[in-house]
Design a protein around this motif. Structure first.
Motif, PDB file in Angstrom:
ATOM      1  N   MET A 123       0.832  -1.201   0.000  1.00  0.00           N
ATOM      2  CA  MET A 123       0.000   0.000   0.000  1.00  0.00           C
ATOM      3  C   MET A 123       0.873   1.261   0.000  1.00  0.00           C
ATOM      4  O   MET A 123       0.497   2.278  -0.577  1.00  0.00           O
ATOM      5  N   GLN A 124       2.035   1.184   0.604  1.00  0.00           N
ATOM      6  CA  GLN A 124       2.978   2.295   0.580  1.00  0.00           C
ATOM      7  C   GLN A 124       3.444   2.540  -0.860  1.00  0.00           C
ATOM      8  O   GLN A 124       3.515   3.680  -1.318  1.00  0.00           O
ATOM      9  N   GLU A 125       3.731   1.471  -1.574  1.00  0.00           N
ATOM     10  CA  GLU A 125       4.151   1.585  -2.967  1.00  0.00           C
ATOM     11  C   GLU A 125       3.049   2.206  -3.820  1.00  0.00           C
ATOM     12  O   GLU A 125       3.309   3.073  -4.656  1.00  0.00           O
ATOM     13  N   VAL A 126       1.824   1.771  -3.599  1.00  0.00           N
ATOM     14  CA  VAL A 126       0.679   2.311  -4.332  1.00  0.00           C
ATOM     15  C   VAL A 126       0.557   3.805  -4.066  1.00  0.00           C
ATOM     16  O   VAL A 126       0.383   4.612  -4.988  1.00  0.00           O
ATOM     17  N   SER A 127       0.676   4.184  -2.817  1.00  0.00           N
ATOM     18  CA  SER A 127       0.590   5.590  -2.443  1.00  0.00           C
ATOM     19  C   SER A 127       1.660   6.426  -3.133  1.00  0.00           C
ATOM     20  O   SER A 127       1.379   7.503  -3.671  1.00  0.00           O
ATOM     21  N   LEU A 128       2.883   5.922  -3.140  1.00  0.00           N
ATOM     22  CA  LEU A 128       3.979   6.651  -3.784  1.00  0.00           C
ATOM     23  C   LEU A 128       3.752   6.799  -5.288  1.00  0.00           C
ATOM     24  O   LEU A 128       4.011   7.854  -5.868  1.00  0.00           O
ATOM     25  N   ILE A 129       3.252   5.749  -5.910  1.00  0.00           N
ATOM     26  CA  ILE A 129       2.963   5.820  -7.351  1.00  0.00           C
ATOM     27  C   ILE A 129       1.891   6.867  -7.620  1.00  0.00           C
ATOM     28  O   ILE A 129       2.038   7.717  -8.504  1.00  0.00           O
ATOM     29  N   LEU A 130       0.802   6.828  -6.855  1.00  0.00           N
ATOM     30  CA  LEU A 130      -0.312   7.746  -7.103  1.00  0.00           C
ATOM     31  C   LEU A 130       0.045   9.197  -6.798  1.00  0.00           C
ATOM     32  O   LEU A 130      -0.541  10.113  -7.370  1.00  0.00           O
ATOM     33  N   GLN A 131       1.023   9.423  -5.932  1.00  0.00           N
ATOM     34  CA  GLN A 131       1.468  10.783  -5.611  1.00  0.00           C
ATOM     35  C   GLN A 131       2.457  11.326  -6.635  1.00  0.00           C
ATOM     36  O   GLN A 131       2.734  12.520  -6.664  1.00  0.00           O
ATOM     37  N   SER A 132       2.990  10.465  -7.476  1.00  0.00           N
ATOM     38  CA  SER A 132       4.092  10.867  -8.343  1.00  0.00           C
ATOM     39  C   SER A 132       3.637  11.472  -9.675  1.00  0.00           C
ATOM     40  O   SER A 132       2.485  11.347 -10.077  1.00  0.00           O
ATOM     41  N   THR A 133       4.595  12.107 -10.311  1.00  0.00           N
ATOM     42  CA  THR A 133       4.398  12.637 -11.656  1.00  0.00           C
ATOM     43  C   THR A 133       5.397  11.966 -12.584  1.00  0.00           C
ATOM     44  O   THR A 133       6.431  11.456 -12.136  1.00  0.00           O
ATOM     45  N   GLN A 134       5.094  11.973 -13.856  1.00  0.00           N
ATOM     46  CA  GLN A 134       5.989  11.343 -14.815  1.00  0.00           C
ATOM     47  C   GLN A 134       7.373  11.980 -14.747  1.00  0.00           C
ATOM     48  O   GLN A 134       7.494  13.192 -14.630  1.00  0.00           O
ATOM     49  N   GLY A 135       8.377  11.114 -14.812  1.00  0.00           N
ATOM     50  CA  GLY A 135       9.755  11.573 -14.762  1.00  0.00           C
ATOM     51  C   GLY A 135      10.402  11.442 -13.396  1.00  0.00           C
ATOM     52  O   GLY A 135      11.618  11.561 -13.275  1.00  0.00           O
ATOM     53  N   GLU A 136       9.621  11.202 -12.350  1.00  0.00           N
ATOM     54  CA  GLU A 136      10.178  11.080 -11.001  1.00  0.00           C
ATOM     55  C   GLU A 136      10.845   9.726 -10.755  1.00  0.00           C
ATOM     56  O   GLU A 136      11.698   9.623  -9.889  1.00  0.00           O
ATOM     57  N   TRP A 137      10.452   8.699 -11.480  1.00  0.00           N
ATOM     58  CA  TRP A 137      10.983   7.356 -11.272  1.00  0.00           C
ATOM     59  C   TRP A 137      12.049   7.084 -12.329  1.00  0.00           C
ATOM     60  O   TRP A 137      11.740   6.918 -13.504  1.00  0.00           O
ATOM     61  N   LYS A 138      13.282   7.025 -11.907  1.00  0.00           N
ATOM     62  CA  LYS A 138      14.408   6.836 -12.825  1.00  0.00           C
ATOM     63  C   LYS A 138      14.274   5.541 -13.626  1.00  0.00           C
ATOM     64  O   LYS A 138      14.552   5.507 -14.825  1.00  0.00           O
ATOM     65  N   GLU A 139      13.827   4.478 -12.972  1.00  0.00           N
ATOM     66  CA  GLU A 139      13.722   3.173 -13.622  1.00  0.00           C
ATOM     67  C   GLU A 139      12.604   3.130 -14.660  1.00  0.00           C
ATOM     68  O   GLU A 139      12.666   2.382 -15.619  1.00  0.00           O
ATOM     69  N   THR A 140      11.538   3.897 -14.429  1.00  0.00           N
ATOM     70  CA  THR A 140      10.368   3.915 -15.313  1.00  0.00           C
ATOM     71  C   THR A 140       9.882   5.356 -15.440  1.00  0.00           C
ATOM     72  O   THR A 140       8.931   5.761 -14.768  1.00  0.00           O
ATOM     73  N   PRO A 141      10.503   6.138 -16.296  1.00  0.00           N
ATOM     74  CA  PRO A 141      10.171   7.569 -16.386  1.00  0.00           C
ATOM     75  C   PRO A 141       8.724   7.878 -16.776  1.00  0.00           C
ATOM     76  O   PRO A 141       8.227   8.950 -16.457  1.00  0.00           O
ATOM     77  N   ILE A 142       8.043   6.935 -17.436  1.00  0.00           N
ATOM     78  CA  ILE A 142       6.650   7.215 -17.810  1.00  0.00           C
ATOM     79  C   ILE A 142       5.679   6.941 -16.665  1.00  0.00           C
ATOM     80  O   ILE A 142       4.510   7.302 -16.748  1.00  0.00           O
ATOM     81  N   LEU A 143       6.164   6.325 -15.583  1.00  0.00           N
ATOM     82  CA  LEU A 143       5.322   6.038 -14.420  1.00  0.00           C
ATOM     83  C   LEU A 143       5.027   7.323 -13.664  1.00  0.00           C
ATOM     84  O   LEU A 143       5.911   8.126 -13.400  1.00  0.00           O
TER      85      LEU A 143
END
Length: 92
Positions: A26-46
């Motif tokens: 659930m922590q991972e889900v929260s972080l994904i939903l709070q993020s904007t594209q480009g914030e995740w180095k491994e998956t920039p479109i996430l």
């Protein structure tokens, strides 16, 4: 799945001088939903960019579609997560 846990401010949670480890889905889900594209180095479109819907006149279906797409990019099933959340709310 277990990982290092974060506190309410998304800082590393420390217990007894060490990283707090626990269920992190659930922590991972929260972080994904709070993020904007480009914030995740491994998956920039996430990153669903949900902030753009704050003042927009967008229907629930469009927001849900964004959530589904971006959770799926991390191999997470929206319907399964929604059921878990509803179950926890009804028994919590």
């Amino acid at each position: 799945m277990k990982d290092i846990l974060l506190d309410n401010q998304n800082d590393v949670k420390i217990s007894n001088g060490d990283f707090d480890i626990g269920k992190s889905e659930m922590q991972e889900v929260s972080l994904i939903l709070q993020s904007t594209q480009g914030e995740w180095k491994e998956t920039p479109i996430l990153g669903p960019n949900l902030y753009q819907y704050i003042k927009a006149k967008t229907d629930k279906i469009a927001i849900e579609r964004q959530m589904r797409i971006h959770l799926a990019l991390d191999n997470k099933d929206y319907d399964e997560l929604k059921t878990k959340i509803e179950t926890q709310m009804n028994h919590g």
